[in-house]
Design an enzyme around this catalytic site. Sequence first.
Site, mmCIF file in Angstrom:
data_model
loop_
_atom_site.group_PDB
_atom_site.id
_atom_site.type_symbol
_atom_site.label_atom_id
_atom_site.label_comp_id
_atom_site.label_asym_id
_atom_site.label_seq_id
_atom_site.Cartn_x
_atom_site.Cartn_y
_atom_site.Cartn_z
ATOM 1 N N TYR A 19 0.844 -1.195 0.000
ATOM 2 C CA TYR A 19 0.000 0.000 0.000
ATOM 3 C C TYR A 19 0.885 1.253 0.000
ATOM 4 O O TYR A 19 0.684 2.172 -0.785
ATOM 5 C CB TYR A 19 -0.921 -0.014 1.230
ATOM 6 N N HIS A 23 1.405 4.162 -3.048
ATOM 7 C CA HIS A 23 1.174 5.588 -2.816
ATOM 8 C C HIS A 23 2.447 6.403 -3.001
ATOM 9 O O HIS A 23 2.384 7.567 -3.390
ATOM 10 C CB HIS A 23 0.545 5.806 -1.446
ATOM 11 N N TYR A 42 -3.757 16.069 1.882
ATOM 12 C CA TYR A 42 -4.309 14.726 2.018
ATOM 13 C C TYR A 42 -3.262 13.838 2.690
ATOM 14 O O TYR A 42 -2.158 13.677 2.182
ATOM 15 C CB TYR A 42 -4.655 14.205 0.626
ATOM 16 N N TRP A 77 -7.341 3.709 -10.538
ATOM 17 C CA TRP A 77 -6.666 3.623 -9.242
ATOM 18 C C TRP A 77 -7.392 2.628 -8.329
ATOM 19 O O TRP A 77 -6.767 1.791 -7.689
ATOM 20 C CB TRP A 77 -6.576 5.004 -8.582
ATOM 21 N N TRP A 78 -8.699 2.740 -8.259
ATOM 22 C CA TRP A 78 -9.454 1.824 -7.407
ATOM 23 C C TRP A 78 -9.261 0.375 -7.847
ATOM 24 O O TRP A 78 -9.102 -0.516 -7.026
ATOM 25 C CB TRP A 78 -10.921 2.188 -7.391
#
Length: 105
Positions: A19, A23, A42, A77-78
Amino acid sequence: MPERIAFRMKVHPGRIEEYRKRHDELWPEMVAALKAAGISDYSIWHDPETDCLFATLVRTDDHTMDALPDTEANKRWWKFMDDIMDYGPDGRPTVVALDRVFQLD
């Protein structure tokens, strides 16, 4: 006035390093889509005891965050992330909105 929101998601056990890697290599088109939607500042935090992810972001008054799922970058992306995160049957990450109970300015 810009608004800060917070929410919770969940990464699959043992997948936090993947993960983090994904990112760290966030696609420029995803960054552009987030910024175009009025999103800034963010941050995502990981709780190693639960594998929950805690996120905060700031969005402008005229944000288009609700339309972000319709962008091609966000859809890709999802799909790219669905093997390491909890997702619902609708193909979207499972997100729980969090209510602010305290803020110190």
